[in-house]
Scaffold this active site. Sequence first.
Site, short mmCIF file in Angstrom:
data_model
loop_
_atom_site.label_atom_id
_atom_site.label_comp_id
_atom_site.label_asym_id
_atom_site.label_seq_id
_atom_site.Cartn_x
_atom_site.Cartn_y
_atom_site.Cartn_z
CB CYS A 35 -0.86 0.07 1.25
SG CYS A 35 -2.08 -1.22 1.33
NE ARG A 92 -9.61 -2.73 -2.52
CZ ARG A 92 -8.84 -2.40 -1.50
NH1 ARG A 92 -7.84 -1.58 -1.68
NH2 ARG A 92 -9.07 -2.87 -0.30
P1 XMP Z 1 -0.97 -7.30 3.00
O1 XMP Z 1 -0.19 -6.53 4.01
O2 XMP Z 1 -1.59 -8.54 3.57
O3 XMP Z 1 -2.16 -6.33 2.59
O4 XMP Z 1 -0.16 -7.58 1.79
C1 XMP Z 1 -3.23 -6.74 1.78
C2 XMP Z 1 -4.30 -5.68 1.76
O5 XMP Z 1 -3.82 -4.44 1.21
C3 XMP Z 1 -4.89 -3.74 0.59
N1 XMP Z 1 -4.46 -3.40 -0.76
C4 XMP Z 1 -3.99 -2.19 -1.11
N2 XMP Z 1 -3.87 -1.03 -0.42
N3 XMP Z 1 -2.94 0.01 -2.33
C5 XMP Z 1 -3.37 0.08 -1.03
O6 XMP Z 1 -3.27 1.16 -0.43
C6 XMP Z 1 -3.02 -1.11 -3.08
O7 XMP Z 1 -2.63 -1.13 -4.23
C7 XMP Z 1 -3.58 -2.28 -2.45
N4 XMP Z 1 -3.86 -3.51 -2.89
C8 XMP Z 1 -4.38 -4.19 -1.82
C9 XMP Z 1 -6.10 -4.65 0.60
O8 XMP Z 1 -6.95 -4.21 1.63
C10 XMP Z 1 -5.49 -6.01 0.86
O9 XMP Z 1 -6.38 -6.91 1.45
#
Ligand code: XMP
Length: 424
Positions: A240, A338
Amino acid sequence: DGFPAEKLFDQGYSYTYDDVIFLPHYIDFPTDAVNLSTKLSRNVPLSIPWVSSPMDTVTESHMASAMAALGGIGIIHSNVTPSEQADMIRSVKSRRVPILSSPVFKAPDSRIVDEFDSNDVPFVLVTQSGTQGDEVAGIYCEGKGTVGSDGRWMVGAAIGTRESDKERLEQLVKAGVDVIVLDSSQGNSVYQVEMIKYVKRTYPELDVIGGNVVTMSQAQNLIKAGVDGLRVGMGSGSICTTQEVCAVGRGQATAVYKVSSIAAQSGIPVIADGGISFSGHIVKALVLGASTVMMGSFLAGSTEAPGAYDYDEKKKCRVKKYRGMGSLEAMAKGSDQRYLGDTAKLKIAQGVVGAVADKGSVLKLVPYTMQAVKQGFQDLGASSLQSAHDLLRSKTLRLEVYGHQLPKLRVEFTDWLHMRRKPF
Ligand code: XMP
């Protein structure tokens, strides 16, 4: 010693999981007595608090089936056409649930190859002569997989909040989806409130999970609209960049604690989404009030994650791609809503593309990690999620804050390079 959670989280600081630590309490039961059964949402019980994230490098049918077989659940991503997403649901539903209606038993010294060759027997139970079939079937099925009322693996799916998502939803419902996740990085919006009401009106039997939220007032709004579950986290995931790009979000420990305390009053389960890189983070999320944890990077790179392995020359290991759904690469495939919520022309990346090391099968990774989580619960004297939450709210459980910040896991910032090469 230490602070009760109420006091710690009321001082105006935003804490991530790594900022806080629990003080150990009193043990009066063995590790195996810890029961982590829980709920994903109002009407979806799980035997382990584990959810795979709706990301296109994490959850397709293979991952979702494995999650259900382990007693958790997978949420199929929506970065594909509605019919492709519905096909993934059907694929999970078509996989054999090993509830043994007519199990094949063999003695240890018998030849079993013929059984697999002759018909579609998916497995053979090898037992010492004399063991009762029912007894074995009972042990095998006891409290394990996540099976729906249709007798199939349960599976969730993500959708957005556009008008076209209603048609997508219809296809998913026809394919047998068990729970819907409204996938947005900032869920407290008029679009989501209307979609929640639409889903509950049109499919009253279907649980709908709203989010993402990080504050109590955001949560309250979605609870009022009728959600059956809440997903918590903004900018806390490993890929993120929302907090850096948009200056909004919240430390995940604070977000989970705050949202859970308001959601508990309405009996709404909370999913702690993102920022999990160790079993200790899972313990923290669950004890701070979450009912389940959702993971991306932790499960990416496993055998069950989509995509093929590459060999990383520098790290000398096999890797699989893992990318944020807000990365330019993923948004180019359609996940932009999203992060936009509208049809803005200029796409701003809120995530990065990277790769994670081969972890083998989640069928081994998850049970190993769950055992570590159980040990954490034991150290705290909590034999279930409910007892952990009771200890937290009764102020028996104490926490402290570290004076230093551990670095956040960062993957390669290739999207950003791409932006520099192609200025808008
Ligand atoms: P982890 O830490 O498990 O996080 O890899 C997965 C979660 O991150 C969110 N997610 C994103 N958040 N930009 C963001 O700010 C992104 O591109 C992105 N893609 C996923 C999402 O909630 C996921 O479950």
